[in-house]
Design an enzyme around this catalytic site. Sequence first.
Site, PDB file in Angstrom:
ATOM      1  CE  LYS A   1      12.902  -5.502 -28.871  1.00  0.00           C
ATOM      2  NZ  LYS A   1      13.760  -6.237 -28.023  1.00  0.00           N
TER       3      LYS A   1
ATOM      4  CE  LYS B   1      14.621 -12.570 -33.191  1.00  0.00           C
ATOM      5  NZ  LYS B   1      13.604 -12.950 -31.707  1.00  0.00           N
TER       6      LYS B   1
ATOM      7  CE  LYS C   1       6.309 -14.007 -27.401  1.00  0.00           C
ATOM      8  NZ  LYS C   1       7.708 -15.162 -26.853  1.00  0.00           N
TER       9      LYS C   1
END
Length: 346
Positions: A199, A202, A116
């Site tokens: 995967k 979102k 992040k």
Amino acid sequence: MSSSHRPIVFSAAQPTGQLTLGNYLGALLPWTRLQEEHDCLFCVVDLHALTVRQDPVEFRERVLDLAALYLACGIDPERSVIFVQSHVSAHAELAWLLSTFTMMGELERMTQFKDKAHRHANNINAGLFTYPVLMAADILLYGTHKVPVGEDQKQHLELARDVALRFNGIHGPLLRVPEPLVTGGGAARIKDLQDPTKKMSKSVESDLAKVMILDEPESILKKFKKAVTDSLGVVRDDEANQPGVVNLLNIWRAARGATMEEALAHFAHNQYGRLKVETAEAVIELLEPVRLRFREWRADAGALDAVLERGGILAGERAEGTMRKVMNALGMPLNRRRFVMGLSDQ
Ligand code: ATP
Ligand code: LTN
């Protein structure tokens, strides 16, 4: 609810955007099943989401959306506690206390922090760094036995365990050491429709790559029709060579509650077109009632508020029991409010 002898489960998701079919099959649907035999708390972790800049007007809506989605997916407020993290001030308070039991080196090793910090290079705030301590507080406040989490959160859960063990080592066995719970299995590891080696996430840009829980049927059909497969032309369970086909089989069988053998038998001798359309149909059937119930909950602000208010009170009472014990163990003087509230769950 809190006094039952069922094992305690705590899980949470961040109100940071729309959820995908992957989130549904990998998290929300397994959560609804856990309600049968567990004492569950499901939290909308708004404090965690603030580690990334949010637009305040939109954020308020996202928090309510996620709570409504929990309900729409089948989390039952009569059996489980549904609440918003910031409604229970003990989360932030315990996070502070636990931060004094967490080592800088432990936080520096967290791969999600590194990832992040890289993705939000202009806002590497201290909250992003201490995020796992808040998550440890979420879990430890409720004497949680089991935490359903995805692969990416296992390291955070491990830290929560280490922090609990360290605290207990110094102050006695006050905090229950939680176990991870792997839910879903293979069928729940849903892959990106455009790149089936990754995967379904979102935060991926491409619209075609992910099916959202609240997508309209036409949009779901379109996305599946455009799903990437291969040129082999046979439906087989061969992940290495046919990841797209296997992903569709996994989605179909997760939606239909079928085994891989049943899926292969069903689609034997079929063209990919049939597989894509039938998978879309199964997903549409699965998500349609969720979308409709979501709309109903969002249209009834009073009912949603009432669920969250009650959930906040129930969670708050239980959290106070832990706060009281922890503060007492640390030698902090308890004020009257804390003393009286904490007693209710002892
Ligand atoms: P991001 O796009 O930021 O990586 P995400 O889609 O992975 O987010 P999270 O909020 O990290 O979403 O995950 C919430 C829950 O959904 C986790 O428990 C995770 O295991 C589950 N989950 C997410 N994506 C999938 C997937 N593709 N298949 C199965 N489960 C998933
Ligand atoms: N970090 C998690 C969300 C989360 C959580 C928790 C999950 C916050 N606190 C406690 C389980 C238990 C995520 O981003 N998926």
